[in-house]
Design an enzyme around this catalytic site. Structure first.
Site, PDB file in Angstrom:
ATOM      1  N   ILE A   1       0.841  -1.199   0.000  1.00 50.72           N
ATOM      2  CA  ILE A   1       0.000   0.000   0.000  1.00 50.72           C
ATOM      3  C   ILE A   1       0.873   1.244   0.000  1.00 50.72           C
ATOM      4  CG2 ILE A   1      -1.873   1.203   1.203  1.00 50.72           C
ATOM      5  CD1 ILE A   1      -2.249  -1.571   2.694  1.00 50.72           C
ATOM      6  N   CYS A   2       0.499   2.211  -0.839  1.00 50.11           N
ATOM      7  CA  CYS A   2       1.191   3.494  -0.844  1.00 50.11           C
ATOM      8  C   CYS A   2       0.378   4.461   0.003  1.00 50.11           C
ATOM      9  CB  CYS A   2       1.318   4.023  -2.270  1.00 50.11           C
ATOM     10  SG  CYS A   2       2.073   5.645  -2.329  1.00 50.11           S
ATOM     11  N   LEU A   3       0.823   4.613   1.241  1.00 51.10           N
ATOM     12  CA  LEU A   3       0.089   5.497   2.144  1.00 51.10           C
ATOM     13  C   LEU A   3       1.134   6.210   2.996  1.00 51.10           C
ATOM     14  CD1 LEU A   3      -2.840   6.181   2.945  1.00 51.10           C
ATOM     15  CD2 LEU A   3      -2.678   4.428   4.688  1.00 51.10           C
TER      16      LEU A   3
END
Lengths: 498, 154
Positions: B85-87
């Site tokens: 996840i790109c968070l």
């Protein structure tokens, strides 16, 4: 004792300075200096101070004088008497603050250890990301410290269980708590003993000695446990009977033999309320407890009941089997129309086959005579039933007849009434006709006798009047009011009653 | 290594007061490893989908962020093929004041608001930018195909 200027010493110095600041005698300027004293790596000092926290200076205690070290209090795993308010908990470690520091930029508070480690990775407040300078922007909020000091905590040493304010915990733990494990009095021994046992006079407690009671080898530290669990030599006095008993068999003695302990009568379950010392109870039982007989009766009754239930059960089974045997599968219902059909099964057992099967089931029937007897009884019952039914239908029939008769009687009575009414009408008509005839007669004879006009004999009225009335139709029309009045009068006198 | 009090407290709270639409259950043999299920937010292409994730708390948690990965296949510009996840809060913007529940809520919010300008799956982000309708249709289809409870596959 560790040599001076060891890392441990440094940690203690940091913690000491924190606590000196807690006392509030240091101004803001001094506070700032606190962090800058430890050269460039102020954060790392903070960190190491809390990573292996020994937050309090070594006190002149037994343990510290003996071995110079006690296990430190882990403030994060303390148990508090009541749940601690969320506002007093660190948002990083989620436990009540320990050595709290507040940011001067945004006012958020954290434990010293938590904020130091966080600032190490990112120099911002963990809550709102405002930049925080480790040296300048952290201060100790007195009001928070005071609240934390007043929280009641449980002493972390195993077996102690004391609750005290958090402020006093270090003193208790470091100096007084008997359960804290400290180094063995022998400096060459690396094991630990409870503080209560750690006296220099005791020497090392981790060597074996020969038990004076049972002559087995036991470690001194485990001697008490040995007496309580396995030593057959060490005895103690029973507090109830003063008898001398092997220590680890004391429970058994109290439960079984001790004459001093009180116990209940054996027949307590039957209602005996006797509760006395063992000898008294034994005497009571020897003389014969009244409840013993009751208990026996009770058990006898229970036995009987069980037997009765068993017998009843068997009887039910037999009944069911008998019914199956006696009633043929398509046995006609004995009803009003076909109670004669009830005789059919009687014949059946007479047939050789049925007799044979009956004989085969001799276990249940005993003999054919018994079977016949049963059949006979059944027949008698059926005859009885048929008899009642006949009586019943007879009475029903009679009732129906009576009902019909009553109806006829009523009708006859009604008809009689009508006939009576009609005859009265006819009579009144006859009277009127006769009066008319009389009037005509008087008019016909110029000087007729008027006195006889009013009344005519009813007997002769009948057919004569009818003929005359037809003849005098015109006269009626010429004098209608008189006619109408009379006829209405006549009707009024004899209203038809139906 | 003993489990820090913080992790115990967080786990207890996740069990006693679960976040609606999110469940996180620790493994019995490793209490730092969680099985997570996130319900797709309504009014999004992931609606009605139940997405499985794995969450691991590293040794220096909460000083470092938890490691989270989608196990269920998902068509999202900020989630790559491996489920990573790109968070921001899972990387540079992590703060020790954040918790498991807040992070999972952020991921649920990310499902409701994809950010194709900061993509982790460039092809998905490209579709999302060029033909959003088609991208949403694919996301819905994938949700139906992979994240519907009856025929969910990893």
């Amino acid at each position: 004792m560790p040599p001076p200027n060891t890392p441990e010493d440094e940690i203690q110095t940091a913690a000491m300075s924190y606590h000196r600041n807690l006392n509030g005698r240091v101004g803001p300027q001094r506070r700032r200096n606190r962090w800058s004293t430890s050269t460039s790596a102020s954060t790392s000092t903070l960190l190491s101070a809390s990573a292996s926290p020994s937050p309090f200076p070594p006190s002149p205690t037994r343990c510290s004088t003996l071995c110079g070290c006690i296990p430190s209090i882990d403030y994060q795993s303390l148990d508090y008497e009541t749940p601690v308010d969320q506002a007093l908990q660190c948002p990083i470690c989620h436990t009540p603050f320990y050595m709290p520091l507040t940011t001067s930029t945004c006012g958020h508070t954290f434990c010293t250890e938590c904020i130091s480690r966080s600032l190490e990775t990112q120099p911002v407040c963990p809550i709102d990301r405002q930049p925080v300078n480790t040296d300048r922007d952290l201060y100790r909020a007195r009001v928070i410290c005071d609240q934390l000091d007043r929280l009641k905590v449980k002493c972390p040493s195993k077996g102690c269980g004391l609750f005290c304010t958090r402020e006093l915990l270090p003193a208790h733990y470091n100096v007084y708590c008997e359960y804290v494990l400290v180094h063995c009095p022998d400096p060459t021994c690396s094991r630990r003993v409870p503080r209560a046992d750690a006296h220099p006079d005791n020497g090392c407690l981790h060597r074996n000695i020969v038990c004076t009671y049972c002559e087995s080898e036991v470690m001194i530290a485990e001697l008490e446990e040995h007496y309580d669990t396995s030593c057959y030599g060490h005895t103690a006095k029973c507090s109830h009977c003063n008898a001398v008993v092997v220590r680890h068999l004391m429970d058994k003695h109290l439960g079984r033999d001790c004459p001093g302990t009180k116990k209940y009568c054996r027949f307590r379950s039957h209602g005996c309320k006797m509760h006395d010392t063992r000898p008294a109870i034994e005497e009571h039982e020897r003389l014969g407890c009244v409840y013993q007989a009751i208990g026996e009766l009770k058990s006898l009754r229970l036995e009987d009941r069980a037997r009765i239930e068993d017998l009843e059960h068997r009887l039910d089974g037999l009944d069911a089997r008998m019914k199956r045997k006696t009633s043929p599968p398509t046995r006609p219902r004995v009803g009003s129309s076909s109670f004669m059909g009830g005789f059919v099964p009687i014949v059946q057992p007479e047939s050789p086959r049925a007799a044979a099967s009956a004989a085969a089931n001799s276990a249940s029937w005993g003999s054919t005579e018994d079977y016949m007897l049963v059949q006979f009884e059944r027949l008698e019952a059926e005859i009885e039933r048929a008899h009642t039914m006949i009586l019943e239908s007879d009475s029903q029939h009679t009732m129906r007849q009576i009902n019909d008769l009553l109806r006829f009687n009523e009708q006859i009575y009604e008809l009689t009434n009508r006939v009576g009414a009609l005859s009265l009408q006819i009579r009144s008509l006859a009277v009127t006709t006769q009066q008319h005839n009389n009037v005509q007669g008087r008019a016909g004879a110029a000087n007729g006798t008027p006195s006889s006009s009013g009344i005519s004999s009813p007997g002769g009225g009948g057919a004569g009047t009818r003929g005359q009335s037809h003849e005098d139709g015109r006269r009626y029309h010429s004098n209608p009011p008189a006619m109408s009045r009379r006829s209405s009068d006549g009707r009024g006198q004899h209203p038809p009653r139906l | 290594m003993a489990l820090p009090k913080r992790i115990i407290k967080e786990t207890e709270r996740l069990m006693n007061e679960p976040v609606p639409g999110i469940s996180a259950i620790p493994h019995e043999e490793n209490l730092r490893y969680f099985d997570v299920e996130i319900h797709g937010p309504s009014q999004s292409p992931y609606q009605d989908g139940i997405f499985k994730l794995e969450l691991f708390l590293p040794d220096d948690y909460p000083m470092t962020p938890p490691k989270i990965r989608f196990l269920t296949k998902i068509f999202h510009p900020n989630v790559d093929k491996l489920g990573r996840i790109c968070l921001d809060v899972l990387k540079n913007n992590w703060s020790p004041a954040l918790q498991i529940r807040t992070i999972l809520l952020s991921i649920q919010a990310l499902l409701g608001a994809p950010n194709p300008d900061d993509p982790l799956a460039p092809d998905v982000a490209k579709t999302w930018k060029e033909d959003e309708q088609a991208a949403i249709a694919t996301a819905t289809e994938w949700t139906k195909k992979y994240a519907t409870p009856t025929n969910q596959t990893d």
